[in-house]
Design an enzyme around this catalytic site. Structure first.
Site, PDB file in Angstrom:
ATOM      1  N   HIS A  11      30.421 -12.857  12.213  1.00 26.17           N
ATOM      2  CA  HIS A  11      30.210 -12.614  10.832  1.00 26.17           C
ATOM      3  C   HIS A  11      27.986 -12.489  11.185  1.00 26.17           C
ATOM      4  O   HIS A  11      27.983 -13.433  11.920  1.00 26.17           O
ATOM      5  CB  HIS A  11      29.751 -13.505   9.688  1.00 26.17           C
ATOM      6  N   PRO A  63      34.400  -5.480   2.534  1.00 28.33           N
ATOM      7  CA  PRO A  63      34.141  -5.348   1.470  1.00 28.33           C
ATOM      8  C   PRO A  63      32.606  -5.478   1.625  1.00 28.33           C
ATOM      9  O   PRO A  63      31.868  -6.747   1.922  1.00 28.33           O
ATOM     10  CB  PRO A  63      34.116  -6.054   0.791  1.00 28.33           C
ATOM     11  N   ASN A  64      32.128  -4.287   1.034  1.00 26.92           N
ATOM     12  CA  ASN A  64      30.506  -4.185   0.778  1.00 26.92           C
ATOM     13  C   ASN A  64      30.120  -4.473   2.483  1.00 26.92           C
ATOM     14  O   ASN A  64      28.594  -3.571   2.398  1.00 26.92           O
ATOM     15  CB  ASN A  64      30.422  -5.820   0.161  1.00 26.92           C
ATOM     16  N   ARG A 104      22.115  -2.897   1.459  1.00 28.10           N
ATOM     17  CA  ARG A 104      22.365  -4.829   0.827  1.00 28.10           C
ATOM     18  C   ARG A 104      21.533  -6.310   1.582  1.00 28.10           C
ATOM     19  O   ARG A 104      21.319  -6.398   2.506  1.00 28.10           O
ATOM     20  CB  ARG A 104      23.921  -5.061   1.249  1.00 28.10           C
ATOM     21  N   ALA A 130      33.326 -10.978   2.273  1.00 29.57           N
ATOM     22  CA  ALA A 130      33.835 -12.315   1.698  1.00 29.57           C
ATOM     23  C   ALA A 130      35.685 -12.944   1.337  1.00 29.57           C
ATOM     24  O   ALA A 130      35.894 -13.516   1.090  1.00 29.57           O
ATOM     25  CB  ALA A 130      33.392 -11.454   0.077  1.00 29.57           C
ATOM     26  N   ARG A 164      24.563 -21.163   4.405  1.00 29.49           N
ATOM     27  CA  ARG A 164      24.335 -20.172   2.960  1.00 29.49           C
ATOM     28  C   ARG A 164      25.257 -21.352   1.897  1.00 29.49           C
ATOM     29  O   ARG A 164      26.125 -23.041   2.248  1.00 29.49           O
ATOM     30  CB  ARG A 164      24.901 -18.945   3.059  1.00 29.49           C
ATOM     31  N   TYR A 198      21.051  -9.755   5.441  1.00 25.01           N
ATOM     32  CA  TYR A 198      22.074  -8.750   6.864  1.00 25.01           C
ATOM     33  C   TYR A 198      21.185  -8.050   7.722  1.00 25.01           C
ATOM     34  O   TYR A 198      21.874  -7.523   8.231  1.00 25.01           O
ATOM     35  CB  TYR A 198      22.920  -8.031   5.538  1.00 25.01           C
ATOM     36  N   GLU A 240      35.980 -13.579  15.186  1.00 29.18           N
ATOM     37  CA  GLU A 240      35.665 -13.091  13.902  1.00 29.18           C
ATOM     38  C   GLU A 240      34.487 -13.179  13.654  1.00 29.18           C
ATOM     39  O   GLU A 240      34.018 -13.876  14.749  1.00 29.18           O
ATOM     40  CB  GLU A 240      36.639 -14.648  13.063  1.00 29.18           C
ATOM     41  N   ASN A 271      35.373  -8.557  11.151  1.00 25.92           N
ATOM     42  CA  ASN A 271      33.936  -9.426   9.983  1.00 25.92           C
ATOM     43  C   ASN A 271      34.828  -8.951   8.859  1.00 25.92           C
ATOM     44  O   ASN A 271      34.734  -7.207   7.694  1.00 25.92           O
ATOM     45  CB  ASN A 271      32.475  -8.641   9.254  1.00 25.92           C
TER      46      ASN A 271
HETATM   47  C1  DQA Z   1      29.037 -11.576   6.035  1.00 26.78           C
HETATM   48  C2  DQA Z   1      29.545 -13.148   5.543  1.00 26.78           C
HETATM   49  C3  DQA Z   1      30.286 -13.251   4.184  1.00 26.78           C
HETATM   50  O1  DQA Z   1      30.468 -14.922   2.799  1.00 26.78           O
HETATM   51  C4  DQA Z   1      29.658 -12.563   2.618  1.00 26.78           C
HETATM   52  O2  DQA Z   1      30.767 -12.311   1.876  1.00 26.78           O
HETATM   53  C5  DQA Z   1      29.773 -10.681   3.398  1.00 26.78           C
HETATM   54  C6  DQA Z   1      29.301 -11.013   5.039  1.00 26.78           C
HETATM   55  C7  DQA Z   1      28.092 -11.880   7.242  1.00 26.78           C
HETATM   56  O3  DQA Z   1      28.697 -10.508   7.744  1.00 26.78           O
HETATM   57  O4  DQA Z   1      27.541 -12.153   7.245  1.00 26.78           O
HETATM   58  O5  DQA Z   1      30.014 -10.002   2.832  1.00 26.78           O
HETATM   59  O6  DQA Z   1      30.967 -11.924   6.010  1.00 26.78           O
END
Ligand code: DQA
Length: 147
Positions: free
Chosen positions: A100, A10-11, A18, A77, A107, A23, A98, A74
């Site tokens: 990020h 998501p996102n 964003r 959230a 954070r 990011y 995994e 990735n």
């Molecule tokens: C994320 C880190 C997550 O905590 C966050 O909710 C994201 C992006 C990252 O790529 O740093 O959506 O996965």
């Protein structure tokens, strides 16, 4: 040729727009093109998918079984909340790295816990968009070791 699924949650479709201070300015389309090209240079076929829906991500992990040799995930959230994604990885046994963009441990405290980490081969975080090629090297190395 090994086949790797790069799965973004998501996102992450908003990359570039964003919170660029966290990011980066690279868009998801650019990230995907870069990791596909990086894979091609290594003789690896890379397929990219993104969804904002938890169930669609579970379905993509299920579909990866028998289709892809590994996953770079990735989960956004959902990393911090989704037992369903954790169970999908454990249930399918598709080797998963995994990933990020940000250093989740530097954070907010709610980002420090990952549901995915216990079932992942390992985690890469904090290297921005470069993390995708680092993760591809990591999964290629892991597959080479496990054969
Ligand atoms: C994320 C880190 C997550 O905590 C966050 O909710 C994201 C992006 C990252 O790529 O740093 O959506 O996965």
């Amino acid at each position: 040729m090994p086949s790797i699924l790069v799965l973004n949650g998501p996102n992450l479709n908003l990359l570039g727009l964003r919170e660029p201070d966290i990011y980066g300015a690279t868009t998801l389309a650019e990230v995907e093109a870069d990791v596909i090209a990086y894979g091609a240079g290594k003789g690896v076929n890379v397929t990219c998918q993104q969804s904002n829906q938890e169930g669609a991500l579970v379905d993509a992990i299920h579909a990866a079984r028998g289709t892809h040799d590994g996953i770079i995930l990735n989960a956004g959230a959902y990393t911090h909340t989704s037992i369903a994604l954790r169970d999908a990885i454990a249930g399918t046994q598709v080797p998963t790295v995994e990933l990020h963009l940000s250093n989740i441990h530097a954070r907010e405290s709610f980002r420090h816990h990952s549901m995915i980490a216990p079932v992942a081969v390992g985690m890469i975080c904090g290297f921005g968009a470069a993390g995708y090629s680092l993760a591809l090297d990591a999964i290629i190395g892991h597959l080479g070791e496990t054969g």
